[in-house]
Design an enzyme around this catalytic site. Structure first.
Site, PDB file in Angstrom:
ATOM      1  N   ASP A 151       0.841  -1.187   0.000  1.00 28.00           N
ATOM      2  CA  ASP A 151       0.000   0.000   0.000  1.00 28.00           C
ATOM      3  C   ASP A 151       0.879   1.240   0.000  1.00 28.00           C
ATOM      4  O   ASP A 151       2.040   1.193   0.419  1.00 28.00           O
ATOM      5  CB  ASP A 151      -0.934   0.033   1.204  1.00 28.00           C
ATOM      6  CG  ASP A 151      -2.182   0.890   0.963  1.00 28.00           C
ATOM      7  OD1 ASP A 151      -2.311   1.464  -0.140  1.00 28.00           O
ATOM      8  OD2 ASP A 151      -3.014   0.990   1.868  1.00 28.00           O
ATOM      9  N   GLY A 152       0.330   2.323  -0.477  1.00 28.96           N
ATOM     10  CA  GLY A 152       0.987   3.619  -0.461  1.00 28.96           C
ATOM     11  C   GLY A 152       0.057   4.651   0.145  1.00 28.96           C
ATOM     12  O   GLY A 152      -1.157   4.479   0.134  1.00 28.96           O
ATOM     13  N   ASP A 185      -4.362  -2.482  -3.109  1.00 29.40           N
ATOM     14  CA  ASP A 185      -5.653  -1.815  -3.244  1.00 29.40           C
ATOM     15  C   ASP A 185      -5.594  -0.710  -4.295  1.00 29.40           C
ATOM     16  O   ASP A 185      -6.529   0.061  -4.442  1.00 29.40           O
ATOM     17  CB  ASP A 185      -6.159  -1.293  -1.899  1.00 29.40           C
ATOM     18  CG  ASP A 185      -5.268  -0.224  -1.285  1.00 29.40           C
ATOM     19  OD1 ASP A 185      -4.303   0.210  -1.930  1.00 29.40           O
ATOM     20  OD2 ASP A 185      -5.547   0.171  -0.137  1.00 29.40           O
ATOM     21  N   GLU A 204       2.492   3.802  -4.187  1.00 27.93           N
ATOM     22  CA  GLU A 204       1.879   2.505  -4.485  1.00 27.93           C
ATOM     23  C   GLU A 204       2.828   1.638  -5.322  1.00 27.93           C
ATOM     24  O   GLU A 204       3.010   0.460  -5.051  1.00 27.93           O
ATOM     25  CB  GLU A 204       0.551   2.692  -5.233  1.00 27.93           C
ATOM     26  CG  GLU A 204      -0.530   3.393  -4.455  1.00 27.93           C
ATOM     27  CD  GLU A 204      -1.291   2.507  -3.481  1.00 27.93           C
ATOM     28  OE1 GLU A 204      -0.975   1.307  -3.352  1.00 27.93           O
ATOM     29  OE2 GLU A 204      -2.211   3.026  -2.834  1.00 27.93           O
ATOM     30  N   ASP A 228      -1.446  -0.848   4.863  1.00 27.28           N
ATOM     31  CA  ASP A 228      -1.914   0.536   4.897  1.00 27.28           C
ATOM     32  C   ASP A 228      -1.389   1.256   6.140  1.00 27.28           C
ATOM     33  O   ASP A 228      -0.977   2.411   6.068  1.00 27.28           O
ATOM     34  CB  ASP A 228      -3.442   0.569   4.878  1.00 27.28           C
ATOM     35  CG  ASP A 228      -3.989   1.966   5.066  1.00 27.28           C
ATOM     36  OD1 ASP A 228      -3.858   2.787   4.145  1.00 27.28           O
ATOM     37  OD2 ASP A 228      -4.536   2.239   6.154  1.00 27.28           O
ATOM     38  N   HIS A 267      -9.544  -0.782   2.701  1.00 22.07           N
ATOM     39  CA  HIS A 267     -10.332  -0.493   3.905  1.00 22.07           C
ATOM     40  C   HIS A 267     -11.617  -1.316   3.976  1.00 22.07           C
ATOM     41  O   HIS A 267     -12.645  -0.841   4.434  1.00 22.07           O
ATOM     42  CB  HIS A 267     -10.626   1.001   4.016  1.00 22.07           C
ATOM     43  CG  HIS A 267      -9.389   1.834   3.909  1.00 22.07           C
ATOM     44  ND1 HIS A 267      -8.405   1.840   4.883  1.00 22.07           N
ATOM     45  CD2 HIS A 267      -8.941   2.636   2.927  1.00 22.07           C
ATOM     46  CE1 HIS A 267      -7.427   2.630   4.508  1.00 22.07           C
ATOM     47  NE2 HIS A 267      -7.719   3.125   3.320  1.00 22.07           N
TER      48      HIS A 267
END
Length: 176
Positions: A10-11, A70, A48, A121, A111
Site C-alpha cells: 500500500d501507499g 488496493d 503505491e 496501509d 479499507h
C-alpha cells in the site's frame, strides 16, 4: 524448490504531492517481513508503485509471487496494460524485477477489513508521517485503542447501557 510468496502493498500520501509512505508485508513459508519507507515530496501513485518494487526486491529470482494491492492503478497497469504517463522510472524498475519472477497481481478493496491489506496501509500511513524507512527491526507505533488517549495512557470510556445490536467477530491470523 520455488518459493511461493504473498506480498500485500500500500501507499499513502499527506497531500498529493506531499510527504508519502509505502508499506509492504511479505509472507512466505517460513518468514513474515514488514517493510516500509517514505519520501518527503511525492505522490500517492508513486508510493503505491514503490511498495510493490520494494516487496519484490526481497524475493528470490524465480519465485512465484502474488502481489495484493488496493491500487487499481498498479494492478490494472500490470495486468491490463493501462497507459503509463508518469513515474516512468518506477515502472521500468517494476517491469525489470517482475521479469525474473512469476508475478500475479490481485486487487484488494481498500479499507474493507482485509487484515493484511490494513496492516500494509498502517505501515504506509505511518511512514507518510514520519519520513522514516526500514524493516521489522523498527517498531511501528501501535494503533490507537478506544481505552487509551493520544499519549497511550488509559482513559475512561462510556460503559453505560446501550441499545442491543447484533455483532459478529471474525478472527484471522498470520504467524510471523
Amino acid at each position: 524448490m520455488t518459493a511461493i510468496v504473498k506480498i500485500y502493498t500500500d501507499g499513502a500520501c499527506r497531500g498529493n504531492p506531499g510527504p508519502g509512505g509505502w508499506g509492504a508485508l511479505l509472507i512466505a513459508s517460513k518468514q513474515c517481513k514488514r517493510l516500509y519507507g517514505g519520501e518527503h515530496e511525492t505522490t500517492n501513485n508513486r508510493m503505491e508503485i514503490l511498495a510493490a518494487i520494494k516487496g519484490l526486491e526481497i524475493t528470490e529470482e524465480g519465485s512465484v509471487v502474488t502481489v495484493y494491492s488496493d491500487s487499481q492503478y498498479v494492478v490494472n497497469t500490470m495486468v491490463k496494460g493501462w497507459k503509463r504517463k508518469a513515474n516512468l522510472d518506477l515502472w521500468a524498475r517494476l517491469d525489470k524485477i517482475s521479469e525474473s519472477r512469476n508475478v500475479s497481481w490481485e486487487w484488494v478493496k481498500g479499507h474493507s477489513g482485509d487484515p493484511l491489506n490494513e496492516e500494509a496501509d498502517h505501515w504506509a500511513a505511518w511512514s507518510a508521517g514520519s519520513g522514516d524507512s526500514g524493516d521489522t527491526d523498527k517498531i511501528l507505533p501501535a494503533k490507537r485503542f478506544s481505552h487509551t488517549d493520544a499519549q497511550g495512557k488509559v482513559k475512561m470510556v462510556d460503559v453505560s447501557d446501550k441499545d442491543e445490536t447484533y455483532r459478529k467477530a471474525v478472527a484471522e491470523g498470520v504467524i510471523c
